[in-house]
Scaffold this active site. Structure first.
Site, short mmCIF file in Angstrom:
data_model
loop_
_atom_site.label_atom_id
_atom_site.label_comp_id
_atom_site.label_asym_id
_atom_site.label_seq_id
_atom_site.Cartn_x
_atom_site.Cartn_y
_atom_site.Cartn_z
N ARG A 97 0.82 -1.20 0.00
CA ARG A 97 0.00 0.00 0.00
C ARG A 97 0.86 1.26 0.00
O ARG A 97 0.50 2.27 -0.59
CB ARG A 97 -0.92 -0.02 1.23
N TYR A 98 1.99 1.23 0.69
CA TYR A 98 2.86 2.39 0.82
C TYR A 98 4.21 2.09 0.16
O TYR A 98 4.67 0.94 0.18
CB TYR A 98 3.08 2.75 2.29
N ARG A 101 7.08 0.29 2.44
CA ARG A 101 6.81 -0.86 3.30
C ARG A 101 5.78 -1.77 2.65
O ARG A 101 5.04 -1.36 1.77
CB ARG A 101 6.35 -0.39 4.68
N CYS A 110 -5.37 -17.18 13.59
CA CYS A 110 -5.20 -16.33 14.77
C CYS A 110 -5.42 -17.15 16.04
O CYS A 110 -6.08 -18.19 16.01
CB CYS A 110 -6.20 -15.17 14.76
N CYS A 114 -11.51 -12.04 16.57
CA CYS A 114 -12.25 -10.87 17.04
C CYS A 114 -13.49 -10.68 16.17
O CYS A 114 -13.41 -10.78 14.94
CB CYS A 114 -11.36 -9.64 16.99
N CYS A 117 -13.12 -7.95 13.32
CA CYS A 117 -11.91 -7.99 12.50
C CYS A 117 -12.18 -7.54 11.06
O CYS A 117 -13.15 -7.99 10.43
CB CYS A 117 -11.34 -9.41 12.50
N ARG A 119 -10.46 -8.40 8.56
CA ARG A 119 -10.17 -9.52 7.66
C ARG A 119 -11.02 -10.75 8.03
O ARG A 119 -10.65 -11.88 7.71
CB ARG A 119 -8.68 -9.89 7.74
N ASP A 278 -12.98 -0.42 11.15
CA ASP A 278 -13.17 -0.61 9.71
C ASP A 278 -14.54 -1.23 9.45
O ASP A 278 -15.00 -2.10 10.20
CB ASP A 278 -12.07 -1.52 9.15
N ASP A 315 -8.48 4.16 8.47
CA ASP A 315 -8.00 3.55 7.22
C ASP A 315 -9.09 3.77 6.19
O ASP A 315 -10.16 3.16 6.26
CB ASP A 315 -7.75 2.06 7.43
N LYS A 322 -4.03 5.15 5.73
CA LYS A 322 -4.43 5.73 7.00
C LYS A 322 -4.25 7.24 7.02
O LYS A 322 -3.29 7.76 6.44
CB LYS A 322 -3.60 5.14 8.15
#
Length: 349
Positions: A97-98, A101, A110, A114, A117, A119, A278, A315, A322
């Site tokens: 995305r950037y 990085r 996981c 959560c 989440c 994702r 999100d 985001d 972000k």
């Protein structure tokens, strides 16, 4: 309505199914059919260490991980890939995305799942691990992009990998001259601290700058075992960052946020980001409007040290990155500008 948690015979095992949750007293039997429908799309896992923190199913710990029939209700602004990971994935396992990085997602598993989440439609016990061929292809992509200075291991949770597998990845990244920083995003120290063994700590040794961002949303997640785990990481020289999501019914008060951020600083963890939720499918019950989040943070000014002050971020849906939710980025309640100055109108603010 609260349903008192039984002294669980299941306290030493992972809870995954609606039957497990009913037996543990976390959900009423009448919800089984609805939760079976939820389970068709979204995984559940509550490990013993996290289960032990739940006092009532609707408390700030329980609501994060206990599935709800409300997850079947999807609002118009919610989307399966709210931050645009898929569109920004040049090869499996990489998100770029950037410019400087990239994310490396070696697995989609996981320690717990959560309910908010972003994702949530992709992670789960069957999410699997990149096989040797796919992992090598992802690493080759990183090797061929010298502008990448930081690699962020996420997923899923990279600390769910075996020490051997995680060590292989860190060794490969450490051998790339252009990669100066490795960051691991994890929930393991609070969700399953027993996984942070000496063998795992050993593979975190690298000459590159290795940071760990730990996802924690409530001060009660800082159990005695979690604190001991985090202190072991600090003693090994791993700098810790705290990441949290602003969540209705979990941390949407000045006191809850103050207690959370103070608990991080006490274990030498720097609060890094407070994320605006999100808009993933079925997460509306957790939504806190941006204006309310801004008021909550404003209320902490002067109450907590600057060491305990995260950046409140959004985001932008669609993969635009972000932005901090300060006055220089927000016009009224509905318009934001991405890092390149492009305006975006958002519905769920």
């Amino acid at each position: 309505m609260s349903h008192p948690v039984k002294p669980p015979p299941s306290a030493r095992r992972l809870l995954r199914t609606p039957e497990d949750l009913i037996a543990a007293g976390l959900v009423p039997p009448g919800q089984k059919d609805a939760l079976d429908a939820v389970a068709q799309d979204y995984a559940t896992a509550i490990p013993p260490a996290f289960l032990a923190l739940i006092e009532q199913p609707d408390d700030p710990i329980g609501v994060q991980v206990i599935p709800s029939p409300e997850e079947l209700r999807v609002t118009p602004e919610e989307r399966s890939d709210p931050i645009g990971d898929e569109a920004l994935s040049p090869v499996p396992g990489i998100v770029h995305r950037y410019a400087d990085r990239a994310l490396l997602k070696p697995l989609l598993v996981c320690p717990l799942y959560c309910r908010f989440c972003f994702r949530r439609e992709h992670v789960g016990p069957d999410g699997g691990v990149l096989d040797d061929t796919a992992l090598e292809k992802a690493l080759d992509w990183l090797r061929s992009h010298p502008a990448i200075r930081e690699v962020i291991l996420t997923g899923g949770d990279p600390l769910m990998l075996s020490p051997r597998r995680l060590g292989q990845i860190i060794t490969a990244l450490s051998a790339m001259p252009h990669v100066t920083t490795i960051r691991l995003h994890t929930r393991v120290p609070v969700a399953a601290p027993e996984r942070v063994t000496d063998a795992l700590l050993d593979v975190l040794e690298t000459d590159k700058a290795l940071w760990m961002a730990v996802h924690i949303n409530h001060a009660r997640e800082m159990s005695e075992a979690a604190r001991a785990c985090l202190k072991r990481l600090v003693r090994r020289g791993v700098p810790l960052l705290g990441q949290s999501v602003l969540l209705r019914g979990v941390n949407d008060s000045e006191q809850a946020l103050e207690d959370l951020f103070r608990s991080m600083v006490e274990v030498r963890m720097r609060p890094y980001y407070l994320h605006q939720l999100d808009p993933a499918p079925g997460t509306a019950r957790f939504h806190v409007p941006v204006a309310e989040g801004q008021r909550l943070l404003a209320g902490l000014r002067g109450r907590v040290t600057g060491l305990a002050w995260p950046t409140y971020v959004l985001d932008i849906p669609g993969g635009y990155g972000k932005v901090p939710l300060g006055p220089e980025y927000v016009d009224g309640a509905l318009q934001v500008r991405d890092p390149e100055g492009r305006p975006h109108t958002l519905q769920r603010l």
